[in-house]
Motif scaffolding. Structure first.
Motif, PDB file in Angstrom:
ATOM      1  N   VAL A 124     -91.275  67.128 -24.452  1.00 24.15           N
ATOM      2  CA  VAL A 124     -91.403  68.585 -24.520  1.00 24.15           C
ATOM      3  C   VAL A 124     -91.251  69.056 -25.961  1.00 24.15           C
ATOM      4  N   LYS A 125     -90.303  68.486 -26.680  1.00 23.29           N
ATOM      5  CA  LYS A 125     -90.087  68.892 -28.071  1.00 23.29           C
ATOM      6  C   LYS A 125     -91.277  68.541 -28.948  1.00 23.29           C
ATOM      7  N   ALA A 126     -91.942  67.441 -28.615  1.00 23.68           N
ATOM      8  CA  ALA A 126     -93.082  67.002 -29.427  1.00 23.68           C
ATOM      9  C   ALA A 126     -94.377  67.685 -29.032  1.00 23.68           C
ATOM     10  N   LEU A 127     -94.344  68.447 -27.956  1.00 27.19           N
ATOM     11  CA  LEU A 127     -95.564  69.080 -27.453  1.00 27.19           C
ATOM     12  C   LEU A 127     -96.085  70.122 -28.440  1.00 27.19           C
ATOM     13  N   GLN A 128     -97.365  70.047 -28.743  1.00 25.65           N
ATOM     14  CA  GLN A 128     -97.983  71.012 -29.647  1.00 25.65           C
ATOM     15  C   GLN A 128     -98.599  72.164 -28.856  1.00 25.65           C
ATOM     16  N   THR A 129     -98.739  73.282 -29.502  1.00 22.42           N
ATOM     17  CA  THR A 129     -99.335  74.443 -28.845  1.00 22.42           C
ATOM     18  C   THR A 129    -100.724  74.109 -28.295  1.00 22.42           C
ATOM     19  N   GLY A 130    -100.930  74.450 -27.026  1.00 23.50           N
ATOM     20  CA  GLY A 130    -102.209  74.153 -26.393  1.00 23.50           C
ATOM     21  C   GLY A 130    -102.224  72.839 -25.644  1.00 23.50           C
ATOM     22  N   GLU A 131    -101.190  72.005 -25.840  1.00 22.46           N
ATOM     23  CA  GLU A 131    -101.104  70.745 -25.115  1.00 22.46           C
ATOM     24  C   GLU A 131    -100.445  70.951 -23.756  1.00 22.46           C
ATOM     25  N   VAL A 132    -100.700  70.022 -22.865  1.00 21.25           N
ATOM     26  CA  VAL A 132    -100.158  70.086 -21.507  1.00 21.25           C
ATOM     27  C   VAL A 132     -99.385  68.797 -21.219  1.00 21.25           C
ATOM     28  N   LEU A 133     -98.170  68.964 -20.724  1.00 21.19           N
ATOM     29  CA  LEU A 133     -97.374  67.804 -20.301  1.00 21.19           C
ATOM     30  C   LEU A 133     -97.544  67.622 -18.801  1.00 21.19           C
ATOM     31  N   LEU A 134     -97.933  66.416 -18.402  1.00 24.53           N
ATOM     32  CA  LEU A 134     -98.092  66.095 -16.981  1.00 24.53           C
ATOM     33  C   LEU A 134     -96.976  65.139 -16.561  1.00 24.53           C
ATOM     34  N   ILE A 135     -96.123  65.593 -15.646  1.00 27.90           N
ATOM     35  CA  ILE A 135     -95.072  64.756 -15.075  1.00 27.90           C
ATOM     36  C   ILE A 135     -95.537  64.297 -13.695  1.00 27.90           C
ATOM     37  N   VAL A 136     -95.613  62.991 -13.505  1.00 30.36           N
ATOM     38  CA  VAL A 136     -96.007  62.433 -12.204  1.00 30.36           C
ATOM     39  C   VAL A 136     -94.750  61.941 -11.504  1.00 30.36           C
ATOM     40  N   ASN A 137     -94.542  62.427 -10.291  1.00 26.37           N
ATOM     41  CA  ASN A 137     -93.303  62.135  -9.580  1.00 26.37           C
ATOM     42  C   ASN A 137     -93.610  62.008  -8.094  1.00 26.37           C
ATOM     43  N   ASN A 138     -92.584  61.741  -7.296  1.00 34.20           N
ATOM     44  CA  ASN A 138     -92.777  61.741  -5.843  1.00 34.20           C
ATOM     45  C   ASN A 138     -92.035  62.893  -5.181  1.00 34.20           C
ATOM     46  N   PHE A 139     -91.630  63.875  -5.990  1.00 35.36           N
ATOM     47  CA  PHE A 139     -91.082  65.128  -5.468  1.00 35.36           C
ATOM     48  C   PHE A 139     -91.366  66.236  -6.474  1.00 35.36           C
ATOM     49  N   GLU A 140     -91.306  67.469  -6.006  1.00 35.05           N
ATOM     50  CA  GLU A 140     -91.554  68.606  -6.883  1.00 35.05           C
ATOM     51  C   GLU A 140     -90.305  68.858  -7.735  1.00 35.05           C
ATOM     52  N   PRO A 141     -90.395  68.765  -9.056  1.00 30.46           N
ATOM     53  CA  PRO A 141     -89.211  68.912  -9.911  1.00 30.46           C
ATOM     54  C   PRO A 141     -88.844  70.381 -10.132  1.00 30.46           C
ATOM     55  N   VAL A 142     -88.336  71.001  -9.093  1.00 33.69           N
ATOM     56  CA  VAL A 142     -88.077  72.441  -9.133  1.00 33.69           C
ATOM     57  C   VAL A 142     -87.147  72.853 -10.281  1.00 33.69           C
ATOM     58  N   PRO A 143     -86.015  72.154 -10.489  1.00 32.21           N
ATOM     59  CA  PRO A 143     -85.132  72.578 -11.598  1.00 32.21           C
ATOM     60  C   PRO A 143     -85.831  72.536 -12.955  1.00 32.21           C
ATOM     61  N   LEU A 144     -86.630  71.495 -13.193  1.00 29.59           N
ATOM     62  CA  LEU A 144     -87.348  71.389 -14.468  1.00 29.59           C
ATOM     63  C   LEU A 144     -88.376  72.504 -14.597  1.00 29.59           C
ATOM     64  N   ILE A 145     -89.038  72.826 -13.497  1.00 27.35           N
ATOM     65  CA  ILE A 145     -90.024  73.904 -13.519  1.00 27.35           C
ATOM     66  C   ILE A 145     -89.355  75.231 -13.881  1.00 27.35           C
ATOM     67  N   LYS A 146     -88.236  75.515 -13.235  1.00 31.53           N
ATOM     68  CA  LYS A 146     -87.545  76.780 -13.497  1.00 31.53           C
ATOM     69  C   LYS A 146     -87.070  76.853 -14.932  1.00 31.53           C
ATOM     70  N   LEU A 147     -86.583  75.731 -15.427  1.00 31.10           N
ATOM     71  CA  LEU A 147     -86.043  75.712 -16.785  1.00 31.10           C
ATOM     72  C   LEU A 147     -87.142  75.942 -17.819  1.00 31.10           C
ATOM     73  N   LEU A 148     -88.264  75.251 -17.677  1.00 30.29           N
ATOM     74  CA  LEU A 148     -89.323  75.378 -18.674  1.00 30.29           C
ATOM     75  C   LEU A 148     -90.076  76.696 -18.543  1.00 30.29           C
ATOM     76  N   GLU A 149     -90.144  77.234 -17.340  1.00 27.50           N
ATOM     77  CA  GLU A 149     -90.771  78.558 -17.210  1.00 27.50           C
ATOM     78  C   GLU A 149     -89.960  79.604 -17.957  1.00 27.50           C
ATOM     79  N   LYS A 150     -88.639  79.446 -17.958  1.00 25.80           N
ATOM     80  CA  LYS A 150     -87.801  80.366 -18.727  1.00 25.80           C
ATOM     81  C   LYS A 150     -88.056  80.239 -20.217  1.00 25.80           C
ATOM     82  N   GLN A 151     -88.559  79.063 -20.626  1.00 24.09           N
ATOM     83  CA  GLN A 151     -88.825  78.829 -22.042  1.00 24.09           C
ATOM     84  C   GLN A 151     -90.262  79.195 -22.417  1.00 24.09           C
ATOM     85  N   GLY A 152     -90.984  79.819 -21.479  1.00 22.28           N
ATOM     86  CA  GLY A 152     -92.323  80.290 -21.801  1.00 22.28           C
ATOM     87  C   GLY A 152     -93.447  79.340 -21.450  1.00 22.28           C
ATOM     88  N   PHE A 153     -93.174  78.368 -20.587  1.00 19.19           N
ATOM     89  CA  PHE A 153     -94.226  77.448 -20.150  1.00 19.19           C
ATOM     90  C   PHE A 153     -94.837  77.943 -18.839  1.00 19.19           C
TER      91      PHE A 153
END
Length: 280
Positions: A124-153
Motif C-alpha cells: 500500500v505504501k509503495a502504491l502509486q497514484t492510479g495504481e490498483v492493489l488486488l488482494i486475493v483471499n478466501n474471505f472478504e477482508p472487511v477490516p482492511l476495506i474499512k481502513l483503506l476507505e477511510k484513507q481515501g481508497f
C-alpha cells in the motif's frame, strides 16, 4: 429430519443432542464446534456444503455419519448458492493497464499461519497514484476495506468462488495521501507496555470478566469472535482475550465502537487484552 447440502449446522445440532460429537468425528477441524462461542458464531451461518470444504470432506460424509441418528438425505443434491453476487466492475477497473495492477495472493500465507498484514502495508505504501492493489483471499477482508476507505481508497470486491475472493483497492488521484502521510495508512503499532492500571482494572472487573482464547483460530476468526462477544457484553463487564499477537485492525474497530482496551504482552506468541466500554 430431512437434510441436504444447504442444511445449516445449527439445525443439525438443534435437532439431535448427539449431532455435535458426530460432526466432530468427521474431521479434525470440526473440533472447534465444541467451543460454545464459535458454535454460536459459525453454526447458524455454515451449511453442510460450506463445512465440507472447510473440513476437506464431502457432504456425503455428513449424510453417512448422521444417518444413524435418524437424519434422512434428500435425493437431490443442490449446489451452494449463498455466495454474494458481485457488483458490476467500476469504470476505473474496466480498462486498467496490466502494469497498473499490483497483485498479491495471501491465501498461502494465511494457510501456513502467517499474517500478511505487514506485506500488505508495504505494498500500500509503495502504491502509486492510479495504481490498483488486488488482494486475493478466501474471505472478504472487511477490516482492511474499512481502513483503506477511510484513507481515501475506493474498493471493489469480486466473489469469484468460495476459495477466490478478489478485493481491489484503488488510490484515487485527487485524494492522493502523499508520501509524507503514508506512515498513517495503517494504524501505528500500539503501545503495549502496561499503563500502570492493568492490575487495578483486573481487580475492578473481578467476577465480571468474560474470557475467551482465540490463539488457535485462523484469521479472520479471532477478530470476528472478539467483536461477536462484545456485541452482548454487559456495560459493567469486560472481555479478557488471550491472543497470540497484538491485533492492529481490531484496535481501530474498538475505537470506532467506543470501546477502551489495555494490552499486556506476556511472551512471544501470547498477548492479553482487556476490553471494556469507553468511560470518556
Amino acid at each position: 429430519m430431512l437434510i441436504n447440502e444447504q442444511t445449516k449446522i445449527a439445525a443439525l445440532l438443534k435437532h439431535h443432542p448427539d449431532a455435535l460429537e458426530t460432526i466432530v468425528a468427521i474431521a479434525p477441524d470440526f473440533k472447534k464446534l465444541r467451543n460454545p462461542i464459535l458454535r454460536k458464531l459459525m453454526a447458524g451461518r455454515t451449511s453442510i456444503a460450506m463445512a465440507s470444504k472447510i473440513g476437506g470432506v464431502k457432504p456425503e460424509d455428513f449424510f453417512t455419519a448422521l444417518a444413524p441418528l435418524g437424519f434422512e438425505t434428500e435425493g437431490k443434491i443442490v449446489e451452494e448458492t449463498s455466495l454474494p453476487i458481485s457488483q458490476p466492475k467500476p469504470e476505473y477497473l474496466q480498462n486498467l493497464p496490466k502494469e497498473k495492477l499490483v497483485d498479491f495472493d495471501v491465501r498461502a500465507m494465511l494457510a501456513s499461519g502467517n499474517d500478511p498484514l505487514r506485506e500488505i502495508q508495504q505494498k500500500v505504501k509503495a502504491l502509486q497514484t492510479g495504481e490498483v492493489l488486488l488482494i486475493v483471499n478466501n474471505f472478504e477482508p472487511v477490516p482492511l476495506i474499512k481502513l483503506l476507505e477511510k484513507q481515501g481508497f475506493q474498493t471493489y470486491v469480486n466473489f469469484v468462488n468460495r476459495e477466490t475472493i478478489e478485493t481491489y483497492f484503488y488510490k484515487i488521484p485527487n485524494q492522493d495521501i502523499g508520501d509524507t502521510h503514508q506512515e498513517n495508512v495503517f494504524p501505528a503499532e500500539p503501545e503495549t507496555e502496561e499503563t500502570g492500571d492493568w492490575d487495578l482494572l483486573l481487580q475492578e472487573f473481578q467476577g465480571k470478566l468474560l474470557e475467551i482464547d482465540v490463539r488457535h483460530l485462523e484469521m479472520p476468526m479471532p477478530m470476528m469472535t472478539i467483536l461477536e462477544s462484545l456485541e452482548t457484553l454487559p456495560e459493567d463487564q469486560a472481555l479478557f482475550v488471550n491472543h497470540k499477537k497484538v491485533p492492529v485492525f481490531l484496535l481501530t474497530e474498538l475505537k470506532d465502537r467506543n470501546f477502551d482496551y489495555r494490552i499486556k504482552e506476556v511472551t512471544e506468541g501470547e498477548v492479553y487484552l482487556l476490553i471494556f466500554k469507553n468511560r470518556d
